[in-house]
Motif scaffolding. Structure first.
Motif, PDB file in Angstrom:
ATOM      1  N   THR A  38       8.178  -5.717  -6.821  1.00 11.75           N
ATOM      2  CA  THR A  38       7.295  -5.089  -5.456  1.00 11.75           C
ATOM      3  C   THR A  38       6.690  -3.754  -6.088  1.00 11.75           C
ATOM      4  O   THR A  38       7.274  -2.997  -6.764  1.00 11.75           O
ATOM      5  CB  THR A  38       8.401  -4.610  -4.400  1.00 11.75           C
ATOM      6  OG1 THR A  38       8.978  -5.979  -4.003  1.00 11.75           O
ATOM      7  CG2 THR A  38       7.506  -3.899  -3.383  1.00 11.75           C
ATOM      8  N   ILE A  39       5.508  -3.699  -5.862  1.00 13.82           N
ATOM      9  CA  ILE A  39       4.714  -2.666  -6.367  1.00 13.82           C
ATOM     10  C   ILE A  39       3.975  -1.954  -5.568  1.00 13.82           C
ATOM     11  O   ILE A  39       3.326  -2.715  -4.778  1.00 13.82           O
ATOM     12  CB  ILE A  39       3.899  -3.332  -7.560  1.00 13.82           C
ATOM     13  CG1 ILE A  39       4.486  -4.300  -8.578  1.00 13.82           C
ATOM     14  CG2 ILE A  39       2.876  -2.147  -8.238  1.00 13.82           C
ATOM     15  CD1 ILE A  39       3.608  -5.096  -9.449  1.00 13.82           C
ATOM     16  N   GLN A  40       3.952  -0.595  -5.577  1.00 14.47           N
ATOM     17  CA  GLN A  40       2.946   0.132  -4.807  1.00 14.47           C
ATOM     18  C   GLN A  40       1.747   0.157  -5.252  1.00 14.47           C
ATOM     19  O   GLN A  40       1.535   0.619  -6.614  1.00 14.47           O
ATOM     20  CB  GLN A  40       3.620   1.452  -4.315  1.00 14.47           C
ATOM     21  CG  GLN A  40       2.535   2.304  -3.688  1.00 14.47           C
ATOM     22  CD  GLN A  40       2.977   3.796  -3.284  1.00 14.47           C
ATOM     23  OE1 GLN A  40       4.018   3.867  -2.634  1.00 14.47           O
ATOM     24  NE2 GLN A  40       2.300   4.554  -3.412  1.00 14.47           N
ATOM     25  N   VAL A  41       0.472  -0.032  -4.865  1.00 12.41           N
ATOM     26  CA  VAL A  41      -0.877  -0.106  -5.138  1.00 12.41           C
ATOM     27  C   VAL A  41      -1.686   0.855  -4.395  1.00 12.41           C
ATOM     28  O   VAL A  41      -1.486   1.194  -3.142  1.00 12.41           O
ATOM     29  CB  VAL A  41      -1.562  -1.565  -5.184  1.00 12.41           C
ATOM     30  CG1 VAL A  41      -0.775  -2.286  -5.983  1.00 12.41           C
ATOM     31  CG2 VAL A  41      -1.460  -1.964  -3.870  1.00 12.41           C
ATOM     32  N   LYS A  69       0.762  -1.357  -0.082  1.00 12.08           N
ATOM     33  CA  LYS A  69       0.206   0.047   0.036  1.00 12.08           C
ATOM     34  C   LYS A  69       0.906   1.375   0.020  1.00 12.08           C
ATOM     35  O   LYS A  69       0.563   2.242  -0.411  1.00 12.08           O
ATOM     36  CB  LYS A  69      -0.822  -0.152   1.179  1.00 12.08           C
ATOM     37  CG  LYS A  69      -1.818   1.068   1.433  1.00 12.08           C
ATOM     38  CD  LYS A  69      -2.791   0.739   2.270  1.00 12.08           C
ATOM     39  CE  LYS A  69      -3.953   2.013   2.603  1.00 12.08           C
ATOM     40  NZ  LYS A  69      -4.848   1.926   3.641  1.00 12.08           N
ATOM     41  N   ASP A  70       2.196   1.092   0.516  1.00  7.64           N
ATOM     42  CA  ASP A  70       3.178   2.417   0.569  1.00  7.64           C
ATOM     43  C   ASP A  70       4.438   1.769   0.539  1.00  7.64           C
ATOM     44  O   ASP A  70       4.788   1.002   1.520  1.00  7.64           O
ATOM     45  CB  ASP A  70       2.642   3.018   1.899  1.00  7.64           C
ATOM     46  CG  ASP A  70       3.539   4.390   2.278  1.00  7.64           C
ATOM     47  OD1 ASP A  70       4.397   4.763   1.342  1.00  7.64           O
ATOM     48  OD2 ASP A  70       3.249   5.102   3.095  1.00  7.64           O
ATOM     49  N   LEU A  71       5.179   2.247  -0.388  1.00  7.42           N
ATOM     50  CA  LEU A  71       6.444   1.857  -0.547  1.00  7.42           C
ATOM     51  C   LEU A  71       7.525   2.420   0.535  1.00  7.42           C
ATOM     52  O   LEU A  71       8.488   1.789   0.552  1.00  7.42           O
ATOM     53  CB  LEU A  71       7.273   2.431  -2.100  1.00  7.42           C
ATOM     54  CG  LEU A  71       6.748   1.577  -3.283  1.00  7.42           C
ATOM     55  CD1 LEU A  71       7.225   2.063  -4.423  1.00  7.42           C
ATOM     56  CD2 LEU A  71       7.396  -0.360  -3.032  1.00  7.42           C
ATOM     57  N   ALA A  72       7.007   3.183   1.348  1.00 10.45           N
ATOM     58  CA  ALA A  72       7.771   3.371   2.617  1.00 10.45           C
ATOM     59  C   ALA A  72       7.925   2.311   3.541  1.00 10.45           C
ATOM     60  O   ALA A  72       8.670   2.291   4.275  1.00 10.45           O
ATOM     61  CB  ALA A  72       6.949   4.724   3.455  1.00 10.45           C
ATOM     62  N   ASP A  73       7.142   1.252   3.411  1.00 11.65           N
ATOM     63  CA  ASP A  73       7.003  -0.032   4.293  1.00 11.65           C
ATOM     64  C   ASP A  73       8.041  -0.900   3.515  1.00 11.65           C
ATOM     65  O   ASP A  73       8.254  -2.094   4.295  1.00 11.65           O
ATOM     66  CB  ASP A  73       5.680  -0.579   4.322  1.00 11.65           C
ATOM     67  CG  ASP A  73       4.830   0.020   5.135  1.00 11.65           C
ATOM     68  OD1 ASP A  73       5.307   0.901   6.067  1.00 11.65           O
ATOM     69  OD2 ASP A  73       3.623  -0.074   4.963  1.00 11.65           O
ATOM     70  N   PHE A  74       8.865  -0.489   2.527  1.00 14.39           N
ATOM     71  CA  PHE A  74       9.559  -1.600   1.812  1.00 14.39           C
ATOM     72  C   PHE A  74      10.751  -2.152   2.745  1.00 14.39           C
ATOM     73  O   PHE A  74      10.795  -3.217   2.702  1.00 14.39           O
ATOM     74  CB  PHE A  74      10.043  -0.999   0.555  1.00 14.39           C
ATOM     75  CG  PHE A  74      11.052  -1.751  -0.009  1.00 14.39           C
ATOM     76  CD1 PHE A  74      10.676  -2.624  -1.246  1.00 14.39           C
ATOM     77  CD2 PHE A  74      12.447  -1.854   0.033  1.00 14.39           C
ATOM     78  CE1 PHE A  74      11.319  -3.491  -1.884  1.00 14.39           C
ATOM     79  CE2 PHE A  74      13.208  -2.686  -0.866  1.00 14.39           C
ATOM     80  CZ  PHE A  74      12.635  -3.612  -1.608  1.00 14.39           C
TER      81      PHE A  74
END
Length: 125
Positions: A105-108, A80-85
């Motif tokens: 890995t894709i942000q949606v 949901k948020d690439l900040a969580d990668f």
């Protein structure tokens, strides 16, 4: 031959799809979110908690056909948020320490149950 896979060790499908499909030596696993298979309820929580539950669910499906995460070929991680990668990656690496499948890995914008993460997988049976 194509075989539909269903196990009570992983969450029931949320719609008209299978937990996984076995075909020609491959297991195609549907995307999993952080649902507890015992209660069939979304667990919520942090990205770390959700990542663990998702990977446990995928592992349970693989085990039901005699496979394991060590036979994973490809994963697709939807965040949901690439900040969580970074936090997701730390937990993910606990499950894939020596064996590292290909991955995207894709942000949606949104995921089922308003989850923070969903992962789908292709593995060898």
């Amino acid at each position: 031959m194509i075989q539909t896979i269903t196990t009570d060790k992983a969450p029931k499908a949320l719609g008209p799809y299978s937990q996984a499909v076995l075909a020609n030596g491959f297991v195609f696993l549907s995307g999993q979110v952080a649902i507890d298979p015992q209660s069939n309820q979304f667990i919520g929580g942090s990205i770390e908690q959700q990542t663990r539950q998702v990977l446990n669910n995928l592992s349970a499906i693989l085990q039901s056909v005699g496979s394991s995460l060590n036979k994973a070929l490809k994963t697709t991680v939807f965040l949901k948020d690439l900040a969580d990668f970074e936090a997701m990656n730390k937990v993910y690496s606990e499950y894939f320490a020596d064996h590292k499948p290909a991955r995207a890995t894709i942000q949606v914008t949104k995921l089922p149950k308003d989850a923070l993460i969903e992962i789908e997988m292709i593995a060898l049976s």
